[in-house]
Design an enzyme around this catalytic site. Structure first.
Site, PDB file in Angstrom:
ATOM      1  N   VAL A  98      12.900  -8.646  -8.296  1.00 53.74           N
ATOM      2  CA  VAL A  98      12.196  -8.502  -7.024  1.00 53.74           C
ATOM      3  C   VAL A  98      12.357  -9.765  -6.176  1.00 53.74           C
ATOM      4  O   VAL A  98      11.877  -9.834  -5.057  1.00 53.74           O
ATOM      5  CB  VAL A  98      10.700  -8.164  -7.257  1.00 53.74           C
ATOM      6  N   HIS A 114      13.829  -2.097  -8.191  1.00 47.00           N
ATOM      7  CA  HIS A 114      12.393  -2.310  -8.406  1.00 47.00           C
ATOM      8  C   HIS A 114      11.696  -2.938  -7.199  1.00 47.00           C
ATOM      9  O   HIS A 114      10.613  -3.517  -7.325  1.00 47.00           O
ATOM     10  CB  HIS A 114      12.160  -3.147  -9.668  1.00 47.00           C
ATOM     11  N   CYS A 140      -4.213  -0.126  10.445  1.00 47.75           N
ATOM     12  CA  CYS A 140      -5.343   0.725  10.044  1.00 47.75           C
ATOM     13  C   CYS A 140      -6.433  -0.009   9.267  1.00 47.75           C
ATOM     14  O   CYS A 140      -7.447   0.585   8.916  1.00 47.75           O
ATOM     15  CB  CYS A 140      -4.835   1.936   9.252  1.00 47.75           C
TER      16      CYS A 140
END
Ligand code: NAD
Ligand code: ZN
Length: 232
Positions: A98, A114, A140
């Protein structure tokens, strides 16, 4: 069989990397020595359940890992893969990592099966951010999550499809620094073998696949890979 010859002669190469290739850059692996954070095991933190129970704890762990990645530099192993790619008709780099060290070494079109530690999608509306400090969605107000694939989740479909196609068409698969215990990523090694491709593994330790590959080279990626690209 000489690995250097195989690599030099292959027209199409796929490389599958795992945490081990970034170990020499100072980023701890999950399995093997030196991979601990406080008293927790990665298997207990990198799950949707852990995030549902204690998002603050999980975010603290990812913030700490982001910091480690940001401070790290690509090593000789990452750089050797850039040299191997040069001049090949087809070359695909698939990583379970990652971190962004392959990109910073100069690799292009890396398939992150991943996800990425700096990606940050909103858990409610899906809006994607990059490395926020406060883990809240500006659109949001909901909580964001790390843009990584957790244990129990599947790789993004589009990325996974590209990875499978590349492996099916490869003449040679080079597997570097992965314990090959996390599925479906480890299944790419089976797929390569079933497709008739040669497989070379680089790892200081034995893995479940060591006996099933054509060449199992024991050693750190940062030492082994540069040897194989000398003079090409
Ligand atoms: P893993 O931790 O399960 O295995 C690491 C492997 O690397 C071991 O087999 C170890 O023997 C080997 N290794 C250690 N030092 C090495 C070196 N110098 N050169 C070559 N190999 C070396 O990692 P994994 O197989 O990638 O799977 C676990 C999951 O860990 C992945 O899903 C990945 O997302 C995540 N992870 C990523 C990072 C990262 O991005 N750098 C770091 C830790 C974990
Ligand atoms: Zn949102």
């Amino acid at each position: 069989m000489d690995p250097k010859r195989l690599i030099a002669d292959a027209k199409s190469i796929v490389v599958l990397t795992g945490a081990g290739i970034s170990a020499e850059s100072g980023i701890p692996t999950f399995r093997g020595a030196g991979g601990l954070w406080r008293q927790f095991r990665p298997e207990d933190l990198a799950t949707p359940g852990a995030f549902a129970r204690d998002p603050k704890l999980v975010w603290e762990w990812y913030d700490w890992r982001r910091e480690l990645v940001a401070q790290a530099q690509p090593n000789a192993g990452h750089k050797a893969l850039v040299a191997i790619a040069a001049g090949k008709e087809a070359f695909t780099l698939i990583t379970q990592n990652v971190d962004d060290l392959h990109e910073r070494a100069g690799s292009q079109n890396v398939l992150h099966v991943h996800g990425s530690i700096f990606a940050e999608p909103c858990t409610r509306c899906g809006h994607r951010y990059s490395a926020l400090k406060e883990h809240r969605c500006a659109a949001c107000g909901s909580l964001t999550r790390p843009g990584v694939v957790w244990f129990g989740e599947m790789p993004p479909e589009d990325v996974w499809a590209m990875a499978e196609t590349a492996v099916r068409n490869a003449g040679l698969l080079l597997v570097v620094g992965t314990s090959a215990q996390v599925y479906p990523a480890a299944g790419l090694i089976d797929l390569a073998r079933a497709s008739g491709s040669k497989v070379i593994e680089v790892n200081p330790d034995q893995t479940p696949f060591s006996h099933a590959v054509d060449i199992s080279e024991r050693g750190p990626a940062g030492e082994v890979l540069p040897r194989w690209v000398e003079g090409i």
